[in-house]
Design a protein around this motif. Structure first.
Motif, PDB file in Angstrom:
ATOM      1  N   ALA A 310      75.404  -3.480   7.442  1.00  0.00           N
ATOM      2  CA  ALA A 310      75.439  -4.680   8.278  1.00  0.00           C
ATOM      3  C   ALA A 310      75.756  -4.374   9.740  1.00  0.00           C
ATOM      4  CB  ALA A 310      76.457  -5.667   7.717  1.00  0.00           C
ATOM      5  N   ASP A 311      76.612  -3.401   9.988  1.00  0.00           N
ATOM      6  CA  ASP A 311      76.998  -3.077  11.364  1.00  0.00           C
ATOM      7  C   ASP A 311      76.297  -1.841  11.907  1.00  0.00           C
ATOM      8  OD1 ASP A 311      78.816  -5.215  11.365  1.00  0.00           O
ATOM      9  OD2 ASP A 311      80.363  -3.959  10.423  1.00  0.00           O
ATOM     10  N   LEU A 313      73.342   0.252  13.499  1.00  0.00           N
ATOM     11  CA  LEU A 313      72.161   0.036  14.324  1.00  0.00           C
ATOM     12  C   LEU A 313      71.094   1.062  13.972  1.00  0.00           C
ATOM     13  CD1 LEU A 313      70.743  -1.356  16.716  1.00  0.00           C
ATOM     14  CD2 LEU A 313      71.826   0.352  18.214  1.00  0.00           C
ATOM     15  N   HIS A 319      69.814  -4.160  12.889  1.00  0.00           N
ATOM     16  CA  HIS A 319      71.031  -3.721  12.200  1.00  0.00           C
ATOM     17  C   HIS A 319      70.839  -3.866  10.691  1.00  0.00           C
ATOM     18  CE1 HIS A 319      72.767  -4.358  16.212  1.00  0.00           C
ATOM     19  NE2 HIS A 319      73.757  -3.565  15.827  1.00  0.00           N
ATOM     20  N   GLY A 320      71.448  -2.959   9.947  1.00  0.00           N
ATOM     21  CA  GLY A 320      71.486  -3.091   8.505  1.00  0.00           C
ATOM     22  C   GLY A 320      70.356  -2.435   7.746  1.00  0.00           C
TER      23      GLY A 320
END
Length: 456
Positions: A310-311, A313, A319-320
């Motif tokens: 999720a965080d 890049l 993202h993710g």
């Protein structure tokens, strides 16, 4: 796909390059008649007979008559064209399977030595080039560093120079080359052969790869070699120069899958390969053909979103993505953060080969992330073989894949699944690229066009 979405390209009706003649023999299984629909559409031509010989369905004149329904004279006429082109040779057959004895039927065989193919597999920091026979045997090979970020003009110019070196090293003429195949780590437009918004190929978007690579190859040859006609075919009308040499471009994971399936798993009707290196992508081969989706985007699993990322890049700007947490680049970043020097997937591979404990742990975790996504892939495709390839394709990563794959996928989806690692290794994309060229040039319709251009 290797690092993004993919596709392939052909050269339309571009004329072929000449090929010399040869002789030899072969064997074949029992022939099967062609479907009625095929016969109703018109009599099979020389291209169809070539396909039957190459596939092993019919490798004697009698078998060709039985399969096609053509007369002995017509089969002889069609074969005469193939003999004159140097594509088929005839030799002594095997033992006669009859209590009455008799003369064995002469066997027909595709002559895999009458031409050669040039192939290149381009990666972000490295490239391989090779000269191969039509059967995929490597005659000469070169490997060396390359920086894909230097841009297409410089990189393709370097590949063309390496092609010239391979010909000089092997003593082959430029006229013996029937085509060039190139594997790239990015998405390829199916109609033009140009990469489209490649995440790890800056400056390549929309570039005319085919024209530049063809020109680079021609420039690497002595002036007298570029349009050299093979002595076996000196007077044939329609003989082209190298300005029409077919250049086929496809994504690296597509070609790796194609090479592995054709070489080692020809009977597998649904084959999937996942390449985990700088990025993550998949190549899928269904019924012997690469499946690319509607516009070349099939297999782009590296950009499937996963909760664990999720965080993170991704190089695509989102993202993710799976590639942001489980690719060779992602593992290299984790190792660097842990105080272990690693700049790329190839560095991770070296650490894994040395048994570095942190590299082993991170690779297994990456395998689990990929295995979770592959559970869905396997459920959707139901492949017979799932192959793991690339820098991370070792025991730790494979263990992680299997843990999550068999845990999350339905037992029905994995009951007949073999999860394996690459058998062709670093040559998979090269062999796949050469195979793509050969299958394109000697397909029935294309073969008919080329025979007409040769005037035989």
């Amino acid at each position: 796909m290797g690092s993004a979405s993919r596709g392939t390209t052909t050269e339309g009706s571009a004329p072929p390059v000449s090929e010399p003649t040869g002789t030899g023999d072969g064997t074949a299984p029992a022939a099967r008649p062609l479907p009625r629909a095929r016969a109703a559409a018109g009599q099979p031509g020389a291209g169809e007979l070539l396909h039957l010989v190459r596939s092993g369905r019919a490798t004697t004149r009698g078998a060709l008559q039985e399969v096609t329904g053509l007369s002995r004279a017509t089969v002889g006429q069609r074969l005469g064209r193939l003999f004159r082109a140097g594509w088929v040779r005839e030799g002594a057959g095997g033992p006669v399977d009859s209590p009455l004895g008799g003369r064995p039927a002469l066997r027909l065989e595709f002559d895999e030595t009458h031409a050669v193919v040039l192939a290149a597999a381009l990666e972000t920091r490295h490239a391989r080039t090779a000269l191969l026979t039509l059967g995929g045997e490597i005659i000469a090979e070169r490997s060396g560093p390359v920086a894909v970020e230097d841009g297409p003009d410089a990189v393709l110019g370097g590949l063309g120079a390496r092609f010239g070196e391979l010909l000089r090293e092997s003593g082959r003429s430029a006229a013996s080359v029937c085509g060039i195949g190139l594997a790239v780590p990015g998405p390829v437009d199916t109609g033009t052969g140009r990469v489209v918004q490649p995440p790890i190929m800056p400056g390549w978007d929309g570039y005319d790869i085919r024209t530049r690579l063809r020109r680079a190859f021609t420039e690497a040859l002595p002036a007298t070699s570029a349009t050299l006609i093979h002595p076996a075919l000196p007077d044939l009308p329609g003989f082209p120069d190298l300005s029409h040499l077919p250049v086929l471009v496809d994504n690296d994971a597509n070609l790796m899958a194609y090479g592995e399936q054709h070489t080692h798993y020809p009977d597998c009707a649904a084959f999937a390969l996942v390449k985990v290196s700088t990025g993550i992508g998949a190549g899928v081969v269904v019924d012997g053909a690469v499946y690319r989706g509607i516009d070349g985007g099939a297999g782009d699993i590296g950009h499937i979103r996963v909760p664990e990322g999720a965080d993170a890049l991704c190089r695509c700007g989102s993202h993710g993505c799976l590639a942001a947490v489980a690719s060779g680049g992602a593992v290299a970043r984790r190792l660097t953060e842990a105080g272990v020097a690693a700049a790329s997937g190839s560095d991770v591979r070296a650490l894994l080969e040395a048994g570095h404990p942190e590299a082993v742990r991170f690779a297994r975790e990456a395998g689990r992330h990929v295995g979770e996504v592959l559970a869905t892939v396997v459920t959707l495709l139901n492949p017979g073989v799932l192959m793991i390839a690339g820098d991370l394709a070792g025991t730790p990563f494979l263990t992680g894949v299997r843990e999550l794959l068999y845990q999350r996928a339905l037992p029905r989806s994995t009951a007949h699944l073999d999860v394996v690692t690459s058998r062709l290794g670093e040559r998979a994309a090269l062999i796949g690229a050469a195979t793509l060229v050969v299958e394109h040039l000697y397909a029935p319709d294309r073969a008919e066009e080329r025979l007409a251009a040769l005037g035989v």
